[in-house]
Design a protein around this motif. Structure first.
Motif, PDB file in Angstrom:
ATOM      1  N   GLU A  67       0.813  -1.211   0.000  1.00 22.12           N
ATOM      2  CA  GLU A  67       0.000   0.000   0.000  1.00 22.12           C
ATOM      3  C   GLU A  67       0.850   1.267   0.000  1.00 22.12           C
ATOM      4  O   GLU A  67       0.396   2.301  -0.469  1.00 22.12           O
ATOM      5  N   ILE A  68       2.037   1.184   0.568  1.00 23.41           N
ATOM      6  CA  ILE A  68       2.963   2.307   0.559  1.00 23.41           C
ATOM      7  C   ILE A  68       4.348   1.791   0.199  1.00 23.41           C
ATOM      8  O   ILE A  68       4.655   0.615   0.413  1.00 23.41           O
ATOM      9  N   GLN A  69       5.151   2.662  -0.365  1.00 22.24           N
ATOM     10  CA  GLN A  69       6.512   2.303  -0.732  1.00 22.24           C
ATOM     11  C   GLN A  69       7.459   3.091   0.161  1.00 22.24           C
ATOM     12  O   GLN A  69       7.381   4.310   0.209  1.00 22.24           O
ATOM     13  N   PRO A  70       8.348   2.384   0.837  1.00 15.60           N
ATOM     14  CA  PRO A  70       9.279   3.089   1.721  1.00 15.60           C
ATOM     15  C   PRO A  70      10.366   3.796   0.928  1.00 15.60           C
ATOM     16  O   PRO A  70      10.660   3.427  -0.207  1.00 15.60           O
ATOM     17  N   LYS A  71      10.957   4.809   1.554  1.00 12.95           N
ATOM     18  CA  LYS A  71      12.127   5.443   0.957  1.00 12.95           C
ATOM     19  C   LYS A  71      13.246   4.416   0.902  1.00 12.95           C
ATOM     20  O   LYS A  71      13.250   3.433   1.644  1.00 12.95           O
ATOM     21  N   ILE A  72      14.205   4.648   0.043  1.00 14.84           N
ATOM     22  CA  ILE A  72      15.288   3.696  -0.162  1.00 14.84           C
ATOM     23  C   ILE A  72      16.032   3.397   1.132  1.00 14.84           C
ATOM     24  O   ILE A  72      16.454   2.260   1.361  1.00 14.84           O
ATOM     25  N   GLU A  73      16.164   4.381   2.009  1.00 16.81           N
ATOM     26  CA  GLU A  73      16.852   4.150   3.281  1.00 16.81           C
ATOM     27  C   GLU A  73      16.129   3.101   4.122  1.00 16.81           C
ATOM     28  O   GLU A  73      16.762   2.248   4.751  1.00 16.81           O
ATOM     29  N   LYS A  74      14.820   3.170   4.147  1.00 14.77           N
ATOM     30  CA  LYS A  74      14.034   2.191   4.911  1.00 14.77           C
ATOM     31  C   LYS A  74      14.071   0.826   4.227  1.00 14.77           C
ATOM     32  O   LYS A  74      14.082  -0.210   4.885  1.00 14.77           O
ATOM     33  N   LEU A  75      14.093   0.823   2.916  1.00 19.35           N
ATOM     34  CA  LEU A  75      14.200  -0.425   2.170  1.00 19.35           C
ATOM     35  C   LEU A  75      15.531  -1.109   2.485  1.00 19.35           C
ATOM     36  O   LEU A  75      15.582  -2.314   2.726  1.00 19.35           O
ATOM     37  N   GLN A  76      16.592  -0.327   2.526  1.00 22.18           N
ATOM     38  CA  GLN A  76      17.905  -0.873   2.864  1.00 22.18           C
ATOM     39  C   GLN A  76      17.924  -1.393   4.302  1.00 22.18           C
ATOM     40  O   GLN A  76      18.495  -2.445   4.586  1.00 22.18           O
ATOM     41  N   GLN A  77      17.288  -0.665   5.188  1.00 28.02           N
ATOM     42  CA  GLN A  77      17.209  -1.093   6.583  1.00 28.02           C
ATOM     43  C   GLN A  77      16.452  -2.413   6.697  1.00 28.02           C
ATOM     44  O   GLN A  77      16.873  -3.323   7.420  1.00 28.02           O
ATOM     45  N   LEU A  78      15.358  -2.539   5.980  1.00 30.46           N
ATOM     46  CA  LEU A  78      14.578  -3.775   6.005  1.00 30.46           C
ATOM     47  C   LEU A  78      15.406  -4.937   5.465  1.00 30.46           C
ATOM     48  O   LEU A  78      15.381  -6.032   6.025  1.00 30.46           O
ATOM     49  N   ALA A  79      16.141  -4.700   4.414  1.00 29.22           N
ATOM     50  CA  ALA A  79      16.999  -5.750   3.848  1.00 29.22           C
ATOM     51  C   ALA A  79      18.028  -6.209   4.874  1.00 29.22           C
ATOM     52  O   ALA A  79      18.278  -7.411   5.011  1.00 29.22           O
ATOM     53  N   GLN A  80      18.593  -5.271   5.620  1.00 23.34           N
ATOM     54  CA  GLN A  80      19.562  -5.634   6.659  1.00 23.34           C
ATOM     55  C   GLN A  80      18.903  -6.468   7.752  1.00 23.34           C
ATOM     56  O   GLN A  80      19.475  -7.454   8.216  1.00 23.34           O
ATOM     57  N   ILE A  81      17.716  -6.076   8.160  1.00 18.38           N
ATOM     58  CA  ILE A  81      16.994  -6.809   9.210  1.00 18.38           C
ATOM     59  C   ILE A  81      16.713  -8.233   8.762  1.00 18.38           C
ATOM     60  O   ILE A  81      16.882  -9.189   9.524  1.00 18.38           O
TER      61      ILE A  81
ATOM     62  N   ASN B 179      17.636  -6.332  -3.664  1.00 17.04           N
ATOM     63  CA  ASN B 179      17.042  -6.925  -4.867  1.00 17.04           C
ATOM     64  C   ASN B 179      16.162  -8.121  -4.529  1.00 17.04           C
ATOM     65  O   ASN B 179      15.155  -8.354  -5.192  1.00 17.04           O
ATOM     66  N   GLU B 180      16.535  -8.882  -3.504  1.00 14.94           N
ATOM     67  CA  GLU B 180      15.696 -10.018  -3.104  1.00 14.94           C
ATOM     68  C   GLU B 180      14.339  -9.544  -2.614  1.00 14.94           C
ATOM     69  O   GLU B 180      13.324 -10.203  -2.855  1.00 14.94           O
ATOM     70  N   LEU B 181      14.313  -8.426  -1.917  1.00 14.77           N
ATOM     71  CA  LEU B 181      13.024  -7.884  -1.472  1.00 14.77           C
ATOM     72  C   LEU B 181      12.161  -7.505  -2.666  1.00 14.77           C
ATOM     73  O   LEU B 181      10.966  -7.756  -2.688  1.00 14.77           O
ATOM     74  N   LEU B 182      12.799  -6.913  -3.645  1.00 16.51           N
ATOM     75  CA  LEU B 182      12.057  -6.450  -4.817  1.00 16.51           C
ATOM     76  C   LEU B 182      11.591  -7.598  -5.701  1.00 16.51           C
ATOM     77  O   LEU B 182      10.583  -7.491  -6.387  1.00 16.51           O
TER      78      LEU B 182
END
Length: 72
Positions: A30-44, A50-53
């Motif tokens: 429903e919402i797209q996070p900023k790239i910084e949050k996307l990177q944070q999620l990938a780290q978590i 790219n795997e998230l995407l």
């Protein structure tokens, strides 16, 4: 991805410093996070961004195509 690691939405939201509701909205696409949050999620999740995407499970549905200003 999150479920495979037995992580709750609440736990990830706390690590990302966002509300559980906001995180749930990210998962649902429903919402797209900023790239910084996307990177944070990938780290978590210990995956590449790219795997998230590309993840077909849809448990984390993310897009970088949106113009959302999600910053929390």
């Amino acid at each position: 991805m999150r479920r495979e690691q037995d992580l709750t939405q609440e736990y990830i939201a706390a690590l990302m410093e966002i509300s559980p509701t906001s995180y749930a909205r990210i998962e649902r696409g429903e919402i797209q996070p900023k790239i910084e949050k996307l990177q944070q999620l990938a780290q978590i999740l210990k995956v590449d961004v790219n795997e998230l995407l590309e993840h077909e499970d849809k448990s984390v549905l993310l897009s970088v195509n949106g113009s959302s200003d999600f910053s929390n």
